[in-house]
Design an enzyme around this catalytic site. Structure first.
Site, PDB file in Angstrom:
ATOM      1  N   ASP A 173       0.712  -1.349   0.024  1.00 46.79           N
ATOM      2  CA  ASP A 173       0.200   0.074  -0.032  1.00 46.79           C
ATOM      3  C   ASP A 173       0.728   1.090   0.163  1.00 46.79           C
ATOM      4  OD1 ASP A 173       0.596  -0.831   2.580  1.00 46.79           O
ATOM      5  OD2 ASP A 173      -0.632   0.566   3.654  1.00 46.79           O
ATOM      6  N   GLU A 182      -0.537  -1.924   5.197  1.00 46.85           N
ATOM      7  CA  GLU A 182       0.136  -2.122   6.339  1.00 46.85           C
ATOM      8  C   GLU A 182       0.102  -0.566   6.962  1.00 46.85           C
ATOM      9  OE1 GLU A 182       3.444  -1.107   8.661  1.00 46.85           O
ATOM     10  OE2 GLU A 182       3.278  -0.100   6.991  1.00 46.85           O
TER      11      GLU A 182
END
Length: 384
Positions: free
Chosen positions: A76, A133
């Protein structure tokens, strides 16, 4: 044997493509499709998408051993507007890979290609590409989606780039290496009014200012000096304006620590301080305290294995044991609550802008080191 120059060039191409097309946590649909297509092209035995939302787990088997280990990368990006002028800069306004997850993904893809082409291990390697994350939610989402039951493994390893650390240098340590992160929000509610008549209401600005200052005493005056903690106020928002005293103030921030008992103590002191200051100023206080990340604690045996692999690949002069943990946090810690493993850092260069900075970029020069480390761990922990 794989052509390492060609592999390095491929990883750089993958990494720059990912950097140009960043996606926020749990929105990594395009990223996941790109990763899954490459993995299938490498000849994985299995590629499963949609694990924990947008996560991917690929499986590669060789030999006859029933042992399995996992290698993990995060995918991400962040809600940050990129200021750099590189040719591969973000094409998505307000979103960029400011933490190097594009590089982490490319390194693990490189390792998957290396191991698929060369083997050199006996057992099963799980390649985990994790969403979200930065939220501290992606690892939990994958675990709650049956990660360990559907794709069992007994150890897990991960890498993160580190700005300010010499380019291509490798560090880790046994035990605690990254902190927990707690978030807090304190809402003060009173009675706002005209700035010329403060005595007519119960404004919250002075109470909020006192609260911000007093919260700093939790670490300096309430905790044992031997305990590590950081309390940071990061936002102070009111409903006041130039000539209006505010009636509501929201104060928020985060707390870092390595011990659940310290986290609990910080929360208790914070609640006591907020209520006391609110009472003294004739306003009300509501405290919301949440625990977002747990401490990241490396298994000592796995850390020793990671250091041995890194030394064999990079040379003793580029590998060291970190002297102390850092107070940043990482979602990888959730995996280590369930299985032993090790998380390590790979230097992004001493002149690199810091993580989460709009001018940051991942150093392509370290891609091959990361891929070779991941592959080396698989071969050492699953010896042929």
């Amino acid at each position: 044997m794989a052509d390492t120059d060609q592999l390095h060039q491929q990883m750089r191409t993958w990494r720059r493509h990912l950097h140009a097309h960043p996606e926020f946590g749990f929105e990594e649909a395009r990223t996941a499709a790109f990763v899954a297509e490459l993995l299938r092209g490498f000849g994985m035995d299995e590629v499963v998408e949609g694990v924990g939302g947008t996560g991917i787990v690929a499986t590669l088997r060789r030999g006859s051993s029933g042992r399995a280990i996992a290698l993990r990368a995060d995918m991400d990006a962040l809600r940050i507007a990129e200021t750099g002028e590189c040719a591969h800069r973000s094409t998505v306004p307000g979103t960029m890979h400011a933490c190097g997850h594009d590089g982490h993904t490319a390194m693990l893809l490189g390792a998957a290609r290396l191991l698929a082409e060369e083997g050199g291990f006996d057992g099963c390697v799980r390649f985990i590409f994790q969403p979200a994350e930065e939220w501290g939610r992606g690892a939990l989402a994958m675990l709650e989606d049956g990660l360990l039951e559907r794709f069992p493994f007994t150890e897990i390893y991960g890498l993160h780039n580190m700005p300010g650390q010499a380019l291509g240098s490798f560090t880790t340590r046994p035990g605690a290496i990254m902190s927990a992160e707690d978030n807090f929000e304190i809402v003060l509610t009173g009675l706002g009014g005209h700035a010329s008549r403060p005595q007519a209401g119960a404004e919250v600005m002075v109470a909020g200012a006192a609260l911000v200052t007093t919260l700093q005493e939790i670490v300096s005056r309430r905790l044992d000096p031997a305990d590590t903690a950081v309390v940071s106020v990061t936002q102070f928002v009111t409903d006041g304006t130039r000539n209006v005293l505010p009636g509501v103030a929201t104060i928020s921030g985060d707390v870092r620590s390595f011990d659940p008992a310290v986290s609990a103590a910080v929360e208790a002191y914070m609640r006591r301080i907020a209520q006391g200051i609110a009472y003294a100023h004739g306003v009300a206080a509501q405290v919301r305290y949440t625990r977002e990340f747990v401490p990241l604690v490396n298994d000592p045996a796995c850390a020793a294995e990671a250091l041995a692999v890194a030394t064999g690949i990079m040379g003793v002069e580029r590998v060291s044991v970190a002297a102390r943990p850092i107070t940043a946090s990482e979602d990888f810690a959730r995996f280590l609550e369930r299985v032993p493993g090790c998380f390590a850092f790979l230097g992004n260069g001493e002149g690199s802008p810091p993580l989460h900075n709009p001018g940051y970029d991942f150093a392509d020069a370290i891609l091959l080191d990361g891929a070779r480390f991941h592959a080396g761990i698989a071969r050492r922990r699953l010896p042929a």
